[in-house]
Design a protein around this motif. Structure first.
Motif, PDB file in Angstrom:
ATOM      1  N   LEU A  82       0.596   4.119  -2.952  1.00  0.00           N
ATOM      2  CA  LEU A  82       0.838   5.688  -2.146  1.00  0.00           C
ATOM      3  C   LEU A  82       1.933   6.655  -2.842  1.00  0.00           C
ATOM      4  O   LEU A  82       1.753   8.022  -3.832  1.00  0.00           O
ATOM      5  CB  LEU A  82       0.292   5.576  -0.710  1.00  0.00           C
ATOM      6  N   LEU A 125      -5.395   6.321   0.253  1.00  0.00           N
ATOM      7  CA  LEU A 125      -5.212   6.880  -1.567  1.00  0.00           C
ATOM      8  C   LEU A 125      -6.438   7.301  -1.776  1.00  0.00           C
ATOM      9  O   LEU A 125      -6.815   8.192  -2.331  1.00  0.00           O
ATOM     10  CB  LEU A 125      -5.174   4.900  -1.628  1.00  0.00           C
ATOM     11  N   ALA A 153      -3.985   4.194 -11.497  1.00  0.00           N
ATOM     12  CA  ALA A 153      -4.540   3.629  -9.782  1.00  0.00           C
ATOM     13  C   ALA A 153      -5.392   2.384  -9.509  1.00  0.00           C
ATOM     14  O   ALA A 153      -5.120   1.668  -8.798  1.00  0.00           O
ATOM     15  CB  ALA A 153      -5.304   5.023  -9.290  1.00  0.00           C
ATOM     16  N   ALA A 176       1.248   6.462  -6.590  1.00  0.00           N
ATOM     17  CA  ALA A 176       0.652   7.421  -7.479  1.00  0.00           C
ATOM     18  C   ALA A 176       0.217   8.990  -6.379  1.00  0.00           C
ATOM     19  O   ALA A 176       0.437   9.203  -7.682  1.00  0.00           O
ATOM     20  CB  ALA A 176      -0.855   6.958  -6.668  1.00  0.00           C
ATOM     21  N   TYR A 226       0.964  -1.139  -0.191  1.00  0.00           N
ATOM     22  CA  TYR A 226       0.094  -0.106  -0.103  1.00  0.00           C
ATOM     23  C   TYR A 226       0.916   1.102  -0.286  1.00  0.00           C
ATOM     24  O   TYR A 226       0.170   2.099  -0.341  1.00  0.00           O
ATOM     25  CB  TYR A 226      -0.789  -0.092   1.431  1.00  0.00           C
ATOM     26  N   TRP A 247      -5.247   1.972   4.872  1.00  0.00           N
ATOM     27  CA  TRP A 247      -4.460   2.825   3.512  1.00  0.00           C
ATOM     28  C   TRP A 247      -5.243   3.167   2.423  1.00  0.00           C
ATOM     29  O   TRP A 247      -5.164   3.598   1.602  1.00  0.00           O
ATOM     30  CB  TRP A 247      -3.708   1.898   3.413  1.00  0.00           C
TER      31      TRP A 247
END
Lengths: 182, 182
Positions: B23, B171, B43, B26, B19, B167
């Protein structure tokens, strides 16, 4: 209807039969639904699962999706660009200038690019080093204006042939007329 | 940078580490790119490949993607609806009314829905009969208005826990502020 069933393909389908199912299912999914993001997202899922159901080299497809016209670039500018749309596969390049690489060439020339070996294509953009062959098909709206492209990558050379070209062009025609484009 | 590398995760990452990479990647991908279709598409790819890299039950995730507000429905109408956005997985339901099923409940209540067993959830919509558990996280824009949801399905019950919730909410916050929404 359980929608996921649309992406279930029989174990022994031929490439032609798989494409026929993609086209039939897409037509059903687009019925009374003209949202382009929704329709391209489901079309990418149909294509991906079709490729995974047919013999090599098609089952070696590693990216199946769409780029559309990037309207954040004013049309008065000399150079238009494509922007990433819905897809299945690994993270991809976000924008591609018209005329650049396989996608940009298909966009600027409004013709299908069937590329047996991407490393031999002038100006190829390596979003994924695993991709060895590629087919890109333009999508136009009812006024014959380019609105998007279909982009399919394969991890082996000669991943695509005239059968892919024929069916992806049919799919592009269906998608072009079935969506309201921005 | 070869963009596909963003979706390559080490073989022995924990869920938290995966995760964190989602992140970080992204955030990098969204830098100077605010197109929501482009960003949600990448994503979805990041999430999908993260889940496939971590131990069970997360690697049993069978759908990872987004629904957004359907603006074809006038906001003066009593009932809003969600429309399918970019995703990875099988073909999915195109529209979902606010309040209906797990996605519709997350949208109408603007709260995360962590559902260990979808068959026990009142009004669950079975887009895919294989999905047994689900987590849905609302995405709001800078004015705290709902713009989209993250939807993740898993083929086993208890597929998600508070780590996923924590998480995915991080996001969702990043996505909400990083895109220009229609």
């Amino acid at each position: 209807m359980v929608h996921a069933d649309a992406s279930n393909f029989a174990a022994d389908v031929t490439k032609q039969e798989a494409y026929q199912q993609v086209l039939d299912q897409a037509e059903g999914l687009f019925y009374e639904q003209r949202n382009w993001v929704c329709n391209l997202s489901n079309a990418a899922a149909l294509l991906w699962h079709a490729y995974k159901s047919v013999p090599s080299p098609s089952n070696q497809v590693n990216w199946a999706g769409f780029y559309t016209i990037d309207h954040s670039v004013p049309s008065t500018q000399p150079k238009q660009q494509l922007i990433l749309g819905p897809f299945q596969g690994k993270v991809a390049c976000q924008t591609i200038a018209f005329g650049r690489g396989v996608c940009g060439t298909a966009a600027s020339q409004k013709t299908t690019q069937l590329v047996p070996d991407v490393d031999a294509f002038p100006g190829h953009i390596a979003c994924d080093g695993d991709s060895k062959s590629e087919i890109v098909v333009p999508i136009v709206n009812g006024r014959n204006t380019l609105v998007a492209i279909i982009d399919i990558d394969c991890t082996v050379v000669n991943g695509f042939d005239d059968v892919d070209k024929e069916w992806l062009e049919k799919l592009a025609e269906l998608i072009g007329k079935s969506c309201d484009w921005p």
